[in-house]
Motif scaffolding. Sequence first.
Motif, PDB file in Angstrom:
ATOM      1  N   ILE A   1      17.223  -7.110  -3.766  1.00 38.21           N
ATOM      2  CA  ILE A   1      15.852  -6.610  -3.843  1.00 38.21           C
ATOM      3  C   ILE A   1      15.869  -5.142  -4.255  1.00 38.21           C
ATOM      4  CG2 ILE A   1      13.656  -6.334  -2.647  1.00 38.21           C
ATOM      5  CD1 ILE A   1      14.610  -9.235  -2.846  1.00 38.21           C
ATOM      6  N   ALA A   2      15.128  -4.825  -5.321  1.00 43.18           N
ATOM      7  CA  ALA A   2      15.038  -3.448  -5.801  1.00 43.18           C
ATOM      8  C   ALA A   2      13.577  -3.051  -5.920  1.00 43.18           C
ATOM      9  CB  ALA A   2      15.722  -3.313  -7.160  1.00 43.18           C
ATOM     10  N   GLU A   3      13.321  -1.771  -5.780  1.00 47.46           N
ATOM     11  CA  GLU A   3      11.959  -1.274  -5.998  1.00 47.46           C
ATOM     12  C   GLU A   3      11.991  -0.005  -6.828  1.00 47.46           C
ATOM     13  OE1 GLU A   3       9.568   0.126  -2.807  1.00 47.46           O
ATOM     14  OE2 GLU A   3      11.168   1.267  -1.841  1.00 47.46           O
ATOM     15  N   ILE A   4      10.993   0.117  -7.696  1.00 44.17           N
ATOM     16  CA  ILE A   4      10.792   1.327  -8.496  1.00 44.17           C
ATOM     17  C   ILE A   4       9.401   1.843  -8.154  1.00 44.17           C
ATOM     18  CG2 ILE A   4      10.554   2.267 -10.824  1.00 44.17           C
ATOM     19  CD1 ILE A   4      12.479   0.093 -11.791  1.00 44.17           C
ATOM     20  N   ASN A   5       9.356   2.979  -7.512  1.00 45.96           N
ATOM     21  CA  ASN A   5       8.075   3.527  -7.066  1.00 45.96           C
ATOM     22  C   ASN A   5       8.270   5.020  -6.784  1.00 45.96           C
ATOM     23  OD1 ASN A   5       5.551   4.039  -5.637  1.00 45.96           O
ATOM     24  ND2 ASN A   5       5.426   1.819  -5.388  1.00 45.96           N
TER      25      ASN A   5
ATOM     26  N   ILE B   1      14.533   3.221  -6.373  1.00 46.69           N
ATOM     27  CA  ILE B   1      14.461   4.263  -7.397  1.00 46.69           C
ATOM     28  C   ILE B   1      13.119   4.956  -7.259  1.00 46.69           C
ATOM     29  CG2 ILE B   1      14.389   4.744  -9.873  1.00 46.69           C
ATOM     30  CD1 ILE B   1      16.254   2.360 -10.271  1.00 46.69           C
ATOM     31  N   ARG B   2      13.136   6.213  -6.866  1.00 49.31           N
ATOM     32  CA  ARG B   2      11.914   6.984  -6.676  1.00 49.31           C
ATOM     33  C   ARG B   2      11.531   7.654  -7.998  1.00 49.31           C
ATOM     34  NH1 ARG B   2      10.474   4.331  -3.437  1.00 49.31           N
ATOM     35  NH2 ARG B   2      10.849   4.406  -1.187  1.00 49.31           N
ATOM     36  N   ALA B   3      10.845   6.912  -8.819  1.00 56.35           N
ATOM     37  CA  ALA B   3      10.413   7.423 -10.117  1.00 56.35           C
ATOM     38  C   ALA B   3       9.238   6.585 -10.593  1.00 56.35           C
ATOM     39  CB  ALA B   3      11.553   7.349 -11.133  1.00 56.35           C
ATOM     40  N   ARG B   4       8.474   7.138 -11.505  1.00 55.37           N
ATOM     41  CA  ARG B   4       7.366   6.397 -12.099  1.00 55.37           C
ATOM     42  C   ARG B   4       7.922   5.339 -13.049  1.00 55.37           C
ATOM     43  NH1 ARG B   4       2.704   9.190 -10.946  1.00 55.37           N
ATOM     44  NH2 ARG B   4       1.520   7.856 -12.372  1.00 55.37           N
ATOM     45  N   ALA B   5       7.179   4.259 -13.199  1.00 52.67           N
ATOM     46  CA  ALA B   5       7.632   3.164 -14.059  1.00 52.67           C
ATOM     47  C   ALA B   5       7.851   3.629 -15.492  1.00 52.67           C
ATOM     48  CB  ALA B   5       6.615   2.027 -14.012  1.00 52.67           C
TER      49      ALA B   5
ATOM     50  N   SER C   1       3.701  -1.829  -3.500  1.00 52.23           N
ATOM     51  CA  SER C   1       4.346  -1.797  -2.193  1.00 52.23           C
ATOM     52  C   SER C   1       4.898  -3.164  -1.823  1.00 52.23           C
ATOM     53  CB  SER C   1       3.352  -1.352  -1.113  1.00 52.23           C
ATOM     54  OG  SER C   1       2.285  -2.277  -1.008  1.00 52.23           O
ATOM     55  N   ALA C   2       4.383  -4.225  -2.470  1.00 52.61           N
ATOM     56  CA  ALA C   2       4.811  -5.603  -2.190  1.00 52.61           C
ATOM     57  C   ALA C   2       4.756  -5.903  -0.692  1.00 52.61           C
ATOM     58  CB  ALA C   2       6.210  -5.860  -2.736  1.00 52.61           C
ATOM     59  N   THR C   3       3.716  -5.395  -0.041  1.00 56.67           N
ATOM     60  CA  THR C   3       3.553  -5.645   1.395  1.00 56.67           C
ATOM     61  C   THR C   3       2.285  -6.439   1.688  1.00 56.67           C
ATOM     62  OG1 THR C   3       2.447  -3.493   1.653  1.00 56.67           O
ATOM     63  CG2 THR C   3       4.819  -3.567   2.073  1.00 56.67           C
ATOM     64  N   VAL C   4       1.449  -6.658   0.678  1.00 54.72           N
ATOM     65  CA  VAL C   4       0.209  -7.416   0.865  1.00 54.72           C
ATOM     66  C   VAL C   4       0.431  -8.854   0.418  1.00 54.72           C
ATOM     67  CG1 VAL C   4      -2.224  -7.601   0.232  1.00 54.72           C
ATOM     68  CG2 VAL C   4      -1.177  -5.342   0.514  1.00 54.72           C
ATOM     69  N   TYR C   5       0.164  -9.770   1.331  1.00 55.14           N
ATOM     70  CA  TYR C   5       0.369 -11.184   1.013  1.00 55.14           C
ATOM     71  C   TYR C   5      -0.818 -11.740   0.234  1.00 55.14           C
ATOM     72  CZ  TYR C   5       4.449 -11.181   3.992  1.00 55.14           C
ATOM     73  OH  TYR C   5       5.689 -10.919   4.508  1.00 55.14           O
ATOM     74  N   PRO C   6      -0.587 -12.729  -0.625  1.00 54.39           N
ATOM     75  CA  PRO C   6       0.662 -13.505  -0.767  1.00 54.39           C
ATOM     76  C   PRO C   6       1.714 -12.906  -1.699  1.00 54.39           C
ATOM     77  CG  PRO C   6      -1.026 -14.499  -2.126  1.00 54.39           C
ATOM     78  CD  PRO C   6      -1.703 -13.363  -1.377  1.00 54.39           C
TER      79      PRO C   6
ATOM     80  N   SER D   1      -0.227  -1.867  -9.517  1.00 54.32           N
ATOM     81  CA  SER D   1      -1.094  -0.879 -10.165  1.00 54.32           C
ATOM     82  C   SER D   1      -0.355   0.374 -10.617  1.00 54.32           C
ATOM     83  CB  SER D   1      -2.228  -0.487  -9.214  1.00 54.32           C
ATOM     84  OG  SER D   1      -1.705   0.072  -8.014  1.00 54.32           O
ATOM     85  N   GLY D   2       0.810   0.653 -10.022  1.00 54.13           N
ATOM     86  CA  GLY D   2       1.534   1.864 -10.374  1.00 54.13           C
ATOM     87  C   GLY D   2       1.944   1.928 -11.831  1.00 54.13           C
ATOM     88  N   ILE D   3       2.322   0.793 -12.414  1.00 57.06           N
ATOM     89  CA  ILE D   3       2.747   0.825 -13.812  1.00 57.06           C
ATOM     90  C   ILE D   3       1.557   1.069 -14.730  1.00 57.06           C
ATOM     91  CG2 ILE D   3       2.595  -1.691 -14.158  1.00 57.06           C
ATOM     92  CD1 ILE D   3       5.118  -1.438 -15.930  1.00 57.06           C
TER      93      ILE D   3
END
Length: 238
Positions: A205-209, A222-226, A185-190, A20-22
């Motif tokens: 593994i990379a995250e942008i958030n 990377i701590r930034a908005r998409a 957050s990619a913490t909610v399964y599945p 939802s962040g993007i």
Amino acid sequence: MEKLTEQLRQARRVVVLTGSGISADSGVPTFRDPQEGLWAKFQPQDLATPEAFRHDPDFVWQWYQWRRKRVLSVEPNAGHEALATLAEKHPALTLVTQNVDGLHQRAGHRDVIEFHGNIHRNHCLDNGHEVRVEGHPDKPPRCRLCESLARPSVVWFGEAIPERALERSVAAAQQAELFIAIGTSATVYPAAGLADLARENGATIAEINPEATQMSAVDITIRARAAEALPALLAGWD
């Protein structure tokens, strides 16, 4: 950003998972945002279920009509557009989205795995037949094949991920050399299981958030908005 750009150049297979962040960067309200107007006193979790629809189909349908209009009132942002361009430059990039708004497609992304469906499509409640809906009716129309009520083609709480979307996502994650989670957050399964699969098979593994998440074993953060980070990633690629 330089490290992620280098990984993107080197990886033969890339999986991008968006949340939802993007879409929030385009003004699409997330489920965590307070509802507005008539819907202010309701929780989305209480409306996005098969049980709620069976109890009061007209009411749930009207809420989704409101959500559809909200989505159609906004445009894809620079993050959506940059990601679509990156996919053209990197043909082995697989996009999996948890969003149902269709903004990736509107930005020009040609192949999107819709993990939770699409709010602009409908199918019948009882048999899953596709239902084409003309205009913006206040009540759910009925399926021409079986007379069952039409419902939005989104995954409601308590429902399974569409089989084909899950199969494609799992296969891509197992083969990925780089897995990027954007605005989730990619913490909610599945959905979280996709990052786990990629990690188990040796992917970076990379995250942008813009906010800290509970993702584990992240190699690049990377701590930034998409809408800020993805155009920068595209610029680095070019």
